[in-house]
Design a protein around this motif. Structure first.
Motif: not given
Length: 481
Positions: A409-417, A419-437
């Motif tokens: 969550p803090p990493l996603a919040g930092l990315i949002v701060d 970029t100024g865009d909350y969509t960046a947090g969703f991209y981060m979460a999706g990319a991390t899950l692809i790596l987990s697979a």
């Protein structure tokens, strides 16, 4: 007696335990999943950045995972023993009271009751809202500890009561957070509008006291307690009031929470790495879905309905996946790999939404695939380590996975701060899950190689084994003929 201990009942009172776990899931994780509504209010009240405010959720998630470790501390052990003694004194009054107390000392029931009290304390103290550090300590730390003490034994006791129907029972129990999240979304929004975020915290804390009622219903398997009582009676010397157990109680606690030898198993290590990456992603979407909808200009009432859509889709995914996994038509790890791939895809597509309808559709897809993932990931852990090590592995897995929950969550919040865009947090979460697979695929390949190696060794042993007695008798008969 051993047969009853080794074979779970797979029904009966086990369904009462499932219903209790269902409620515990709702009063713990569902509150955490709908915290996004409070997130925005707290951020505006203290005028902080998204990364700073997200540390509340980060601390909650981390302590949620680390709570199993804290159970070993002497102070908490004494607290658990005291609360359990009060809860069980009536039932243990007739025979072997000391043995019954020791049997109940580390039961799921006592820990869940303690968790309910801690969760209540975290929310009610957070009502004071002194500063952000205070929120970290109360709504973050105490709430996370209460969730951990409630969630871990609740999901664990279901696995003890069920064997053949374990996947289905676990799916039903975990679905509690979906049902409650469906109600909590609009309910929390109404509480905030009527009483403010501080008043909402106070009322939510009172509701969480019902966790203690659920803990009382989580009755330990009777055969296990009876064996403990008999063991106590055999250990107590005749004519001497000081038993061997009494002497052990005077020494430091030697209760072993984790089997650290699991870290030497490559399968468990791979699954733990998957857990770290998954934890970095799982709590980001529910936290930033509300701020994202606000940034798109969606009304508050419609925003709360997004959380309800998420909960309904989550519920459907859990039940459907739990039912399918119970058919044993597909290996659970294969099913988990597919669901992780689908949920990561939905997360990468969700930021493309630009209005309420499109956001609701993508939220529904994400919720469904998230539900299928949650329904089976604990079952996969049981398959990886086996039931004898399941309790220890679950606690150790939660401990290791806490690093992902702490950073995500803090990493996603930092990315949002940045970029100024909350969509960046969703991209981060999706990319991390692809790596987990990728780690799940590696784990599956390792398991398949070991299975092939075991089958090859078995065939070689059978081919080099000596003739059977029956075959030798046939040869001797032929000689005499």
């Amino acid at each position: 007696m051993q047969d009853k201990t080794s074979n779970p009942p797979d029904g009966g009172y086990g369904w009462v335990v499932v219903a209790s776990a269902f409620t515990v899931m709702g009063l713990t994780v569902a509150v955490l999943k709908t915290f996004g509504l409070l997130f925005v209010e707290i951020q505006q009240h203290f005028d902080e950045l998204a990364s700073t405010t997200s540390w509340i959720t980060s601390v909650t998630i981390t302590i949620f995972h680390l709570g199993e470790v804290l159970l070993d501390y002497s102070v908490l052990s004494i607290t658990l023993m005291f609360l359990t003694y009060l809860s069980f004194s009536y039932f243990a009054a007739d025979s072997a009271p000391v043995a019954s107390s020791l049997c109940a000392r580390y039961t799921h029931r006592a820990v869940v009751i303690t968790g309910g009290l801690l969760a209540f304390s975290g929310m009610t103290l957070g009502f004071l809202g002194l500063n952000m550090v205070w929120m970290y300590a109360t709504t973050g730390f105490l709430q996370g500890l209460g969730i951990s003490f409630s969630w871990i034994p609740a999901i664990s006791i279901v696995s003890h009561y069920f064997s053949k129907k374990r996947a289905l029972a676990s799916a039903i129990a975990s679905a509690g957070e979906c049902v409650f999240a469906f109600m909590f979304g609009p309910f929390f929004q109404w509480l905030i509008s009527q009483y403010g975020w501080k008043g909402a915290l106070l009322i939510i804390g009172g509701i969480q006291l019902n966790i203690c009622v659920c803990g009382v219903l989580m009755r330990p398997l009777a055969s296990s307690c009876l064996l403990e009582a008999r063991h106590y009676e055999t250990e107590r010397p005749l004519g001497n009031g000081n038993s061997r157990i009494d002497k052990e109680d005077k020494s430091p606690t030697t209760h072993k929470t984790f089997n650290w030898m699991l870290l030497r198993q490559p399968e468990f290590v791979l699954y733990a790495v998957f857990g770290i990456l998954a934890a970095m992603s799982f709590f980001v979407p529910p936290l930033f879905l509300v701020p994202l909808s606000y940034s798109l200009g969606i009304d508050d009432s419609w925003t709360a309905s997004l959380l309800s859509i998420l909960a309904v889709a989550d519920f459907a995914g859990r039940l459907l996946c739990g039912w399918y996994a119970n058919l044993h038509a597909t290996k659970t790890i294969h099913l988990l790999t597919v669901t992780i791939t689908l949920i990561s895809t939905s997360l990468m597509l969700l930021p493309l939404a630009n209005n309420y309808l499109s956001l609701a559709i993508f939220t529904g897809f994400y919720g469904f695939f998230f539900g299928t993932t949650v329904a089976i990931h604990i079952t996969v852990l049981a398959d990886v380590v086996g039931m004898p090590d399941f309790d220890s592995a679950l606690g150790l897995f939660m401990l290791i996975r806490s690093t992902g929950g702490f950073v995500g969550p803090p990493l996603a919040g930092l990315i949002v701060d940045m970029t100024g865009d909350y969509t960046a947090g969703f991209y981060m979460a999706g990319a991390t899950l692809i790596l987990s697979a990728v780690f799940l695929v590696t784990l599956d390949q390792l398991q398949q190689r070991k299975e092939k190696g075991t089958q090859t060794n078995t065939k070689q042993e059978n081919s080099t084994s000596p003739y059977s007695t029956l075959h030798l008798l046939k040869l001797q008969t032929k000689r005499y003929q």
